[in-house]
Design an enzyme around this catalytic site. Structure first.
Site, mmCIF file in Angstrom:
data_model
loop_
_atom_site.group_PDB
_atom_site.id
_atom_site.type_symbol
_atom_site.label_atom_id
_atom_site.label_comp_id
_atom_site.label_asym_id
_atom_site.label_seq_id
_atom_site.Cartn_x
_atom_site.Cartn_y
_atom_site.Cartn_z
ATOM 1 N N ALA A 68 0.827 -1.206 0.000
ATOM 2 C CA ALA A 68 0.000 0.000 0.000
ATOM 3 C C ALA A 68 0.859 1.253 0.000
ATOM 4 O O ALA A 68 1.994 1.241 0.483
ATOM 5 C CB ALA A 68 -0.908 0.007 1.225
ATOM 6 N N ASP A 69 0.273 2.314 -0.520
ATOM 7 C CA ASP A 69 0.886 3.621 -0.397
ATOM 8 C C ASP A 69 -0.229 4.660 -0.376
ATOM 9 O O ASP A 69 -1.225 4.519 -1.089
ATOM 10 C CB ASP A 69 1.858 3.911 -1.535
#
Length: 187
Positions: A68-69
């Site tokens: 994730a970012d």
């Protein structure tokens, strides 16, 4: 069933991942550059979360890896993690009284399933006195957060309203992740 892995070192994502009520482990990605362009690009954000998930998956190939970012975007420009108190103060000042978007890109990689999505939440800040923004920036809380604030700490006082997933603003749209995993048979 393959082991579920969160490919992140974020303590907030770890907390939120626990809401899934699925056993998991944490394996942070190694050597993945997080440099994004100044202007927001959905493709670039998606590529970054994919590289994180792929990086961990190559080291743990019998797993389901979630990378994730999260970015904060104001007027098309990315507000990443500030590198100084002054930069944090400038970011917070730019957000006060305005609406911005928080985007989290999630990539899931395994032998049998692979998918990606980007979740957007709009956040509107109330007008916040400069003195309060400076105090928050100087507290150090802001330095490890995209956009220089945390909705889960006293940065919540700045938030007038949100439209979308609250947990997305913290860095993990856990409800959507659960839905996507569940629809693919991951229990």
């Amino acid at each position: 069933m393959a082991r579920l892995i969160l490919g992140s070192s974020s303590p907030r994502r770890k907390e939120l991942f626990q809401l899934l009520r699925i056993p998991f482990e944490i394996v942070p990605p190694e050597g993945v550059e997080e440099n994004l362009s100044e202007r927001y690009s959905e493709a670039e954000l998606s590529e970054l979360s994919h590289r994180k998930a792929q990086n961990v998956y190559l080291r743990r190939p019998n797993s389901i890896v979630v990378g994730a970012d999260t970015v904060v975007v104001l007027d098309g420009f990315v507000l990443g993690k500030p590198s100084s108190v002054d930069e944090a103060f400038r970011m917070l000042s730019s957000l006060t009284g305005k609406t911005h978007s928080v985007y989290t890109s999630l990539s899931v990689v395994s032998e049998k399933i692979a998918f990606e999505f980007i979740e957007e939440t709009e956040v509107t800040f109330r007008e916040v006195p400069e003195r309060v923004l400076r105090e928050y920036a100087e507290s150090g809380i802001a330095l490890d957060k995209a956009g220089a604030y945390g909705i889960q700490d006293y940065g919540a006082l700045f938030v007038k309203c949100i439209s979308g997933d609250f947990y997305n603003v913290m860095g993990l749209p856990v409800g959507r992740l659960w839905q996507e995993l569940h629809s693919r048979g991951v229990e």
